[in-house]
Design a protein around this motif. Structure first.
Motif, PDB file in Angstrom:
ATOM      1  N   UNK A  60       0.904  -1.246   0.221  1.00 22.52           N
ATOM      2  CA  UNK A  60       0.206  -0.519  -0.359  1.00 22.52           C
ATOM      3  C   UNK A  60       0.881   1.298   0.451  1.00 22.52           C
ATOM      4  N   UNK A  61       2.237   1.427   0.236  1.00 22.27           N
ATOM      5  CA  UNK A  61       3.234   2.800  -0.012  1.00 22.27           C
ATOM      6  C   UNK A  61       3.226   2.630  -1.031  1.00 22.27           C
ATOM      7  N   UNK A  62       3.620   2.436  -2.059  1.00 23.54           N
ATOM      8  CA  UNK A  62       4.069   1.847  -3.488  1.00 23.54           C
ATOM      9  C   UNK A  62       2.371   1.455  -4.267  1.00 23.54           C
ATOM     10  N   UNK A  63       1.287   1.923  -3.913  1.00 20.29           N
ATOM     11  CA  UNK A  63       0.288   2.009  -4.653  1.00 20.29           C
ATOM     12  C   UNK A  63      -1.113   3.049  -4.902  1.00 20.29           C
TER      13      UNK A  63
END
Lengths: 357, 357
Positions: free
Chosen positions: A46-49
């Protein structure tokens, strides 16, 4: 889906762990957005989506929303509940296909499939009862290993038999789960091949890596593997056979035992694989981008390698080494953004590179 | 901030374009989260960031929220309003520092600074009035180029003088903006150095690249540059001098003209730089990770290079070439996720690699 997915499209990823995280980064390089379906909050992916749809795999409303919002679906783990897949497949193409999941979700089905397409596997027998267990031990002998048919990973759901006397204890350790008894394989080392197949049938494999495990968890993968060129070629051909037999689209990991009588397939994983993380610093197109390319109907990279690499997993307290590792000019760091460095937890990995030998 | 920022910390990035996007991806590799401050919606960086704070640079509440939520602040462009910086600096460390921004935001200040630290620049004079303009042309002559002191980029805010007769037209083209007249430099090529300086003063530079522009926009950067080893060393020493003089922390781009009398500094950019994109496929640690390492107080990569690279920007309609480019085994693709491929708009870039010569 017959045309390449245009940039700007959204790729849905089931699972929000480190594999989903690195898939999401690779998707961004090709101009795709990603939507992560993952029950856990603050998950690595989720940190890079673009989007994180936080819901459980039995939440039919959330699955419907996900299936309608994305242009193609892929996954970072093979144990996706069948009911969720049924619903998603009706809404959107899922790659790799259902067959790859069905085969790899169940060790017994997987071994039978591999044998059917002419590959060598360890002797095996299904075990549903204590009676089965005794029959299997009588046939396969010991040392051997009893594994749950489904859901085991990183050494979980396994019991070793040193002698036939361990049969009852091993069976009890399965706690009633369907299992498979596997005969002992006398191997000199384990290697793995990360193969990829495109929607048009194009196949490309990375060089086989040599794996060392510790406490049932992958410790290092070294490329090139210390095996003959002939064996490396055999390994790649085996991966190709599996990919074609499954009409596969995406990246697949194939673990192989090197034995005096050739290569024996240990298991396959229908996804990017821990033993392929070295490609991030050894190849122009890494396994994550290769998977996204396949899933999106794009051409594959050729699997070429420009460096020798030793990948090492960072588990739990290995995070205390980050200061030293970050100062090493030959180390590429890959951390997963997990909050707690619990014992046995994969927190990241490093790729130590050297000029191609 | 004297200790290295621990993994799991949040890095605030002012600006949500492609540079912020690639910085965010690099931050994720080191286990950091990112928060993007950017007025525009659906911006390239937001696709791969934990948080996108969508607000304007004069929104004091949003700036306060941002400054309190992040552990260190950096930026992807140099034209951050002073009022926003004043507010943020009171809340959180901003890296690179204010001096680097002040110097590079104003072409006149920048040229004076470079001259003061003993570097060669083109002849220049500030122009605030038509009277100044005539004096400047009398001293510097033509051909020459008039540029706004602030805010110009990619050839915008510039007017060329072919002869002194063009003085009034060029001045009018500035539309009242403060400007600087720069003398013509007879250069054989332009090169640039991407340098980095860590919080403890460690300096590391990447190999100089050779730049070719088209229509005022960077077209290609080729590494290695076709200049002598002595000039490459000079270029790296110049970057080091600028970094030290500014007590800089982060990555800095230095553009240099190669002339018969040596290197002349064209301009500096206090950030990751388009001409450093080749490092993504040529180095273990690319310029984006190098910048994040510096900003986070981590050790730098050594700048080593494992391949020769030609970076080419994909502008507007170049996006029609994606199909062919994606099938080229020597091409690394980097797309920015921008919706409209407008003429003149940077949509992505490719790195074409070949073995290190």
């Amino acid at each position: 889906m017959t045309k390449p997915l245009p940039t700007g499209s959204t790729i849905g990823i089931l699972g929000g762990g480190q594999l989903g995280r690195m898939l999401s980064v690779a998707a961004s390089r090709l101009g795709f957005k990603t939507c992560i379906f993952e029950p856990g909050g603050d998950c690595p992916a989720s940190h890079v989506a673009n989007y994180h749809l936080q819901a459980s795999y039995d939440d039919r409303d959330a699955l419907a929303k996900f299936g309608e919002a994305v242009d193609v679906i892929t996954y970072e783990f093979e144990n996706i509940p069948a009911s969720a897949l049924d619903q998603l497949e009706a809404l959107c193409e899922v790659r790799p296909n259902r067959r790859a999941l069905t085969v790899s979700q169940d060790r017994l089905t997987e071994k039978a499939f591999l044998q059917d397409i002419g590959l060598k596997v360890a002797p095996f027998m299904g075990v549903s009862s204590l009676d089965d267990m005794h029959k299997a031990v009588a046939q396969i002998g010991a040392p051997s290993i009893l594994k749950t048919r489904t859901l085991g990973y990183d050494g979980k759901g396994q019991a070793r038999l040193r002698s036939p006397d361990d049969a009852a204890d091993a069976f009890a350790a399965m706690k009633g789960a369907e299992a498979v008894l596997e005969g002992f394989v006398d191997f000199s080392c384990e290697i793995s091949v990360i193969g990829a197949r495109a929607a048009d049938g194009q196949v490309a494999c990375f060089d086989p890596g040599e794996n060392v495990h510790r406490d049932g968890i992958l410790h290092t993968t070294t490329v090139p593997a210390s095996v003959s060129a002939a064996l490396r070629t055999d390994a790649v051909l085996i991966a190709g056979r599996v990919l074609n037999a499954l009409d596969y689209v995406g990246v697949l990991g194939v673990e192989l035992f090197v034995t005096p009588s050739g290569l024996i397939v240990n298991e396959i994983a229908p996804r990017v694989h821990n033993s392929g993380h070295w490609t991030q610093n050894g190849c122009l197109i890494d396994q994550f981008e290769q998977h996204i390319r396949a899933v999106a109907g794009w051409p594959l990279g050729d699997g070429g390698r420009h460096a020798d690499v030793v990948m090492e997993n960072l588990i739990g307290a290995d995070m205390d080494r980050i200061g030293d590792l970050s100062a090493d000019p030959n180390v590429g760091l890959h951390l997963y953004g997990k909050a707690d460095a619990k014992a046995g937890r994969k927190m990241g990995h490093i790729n130590r590179i050297s000029p191609k030998g």
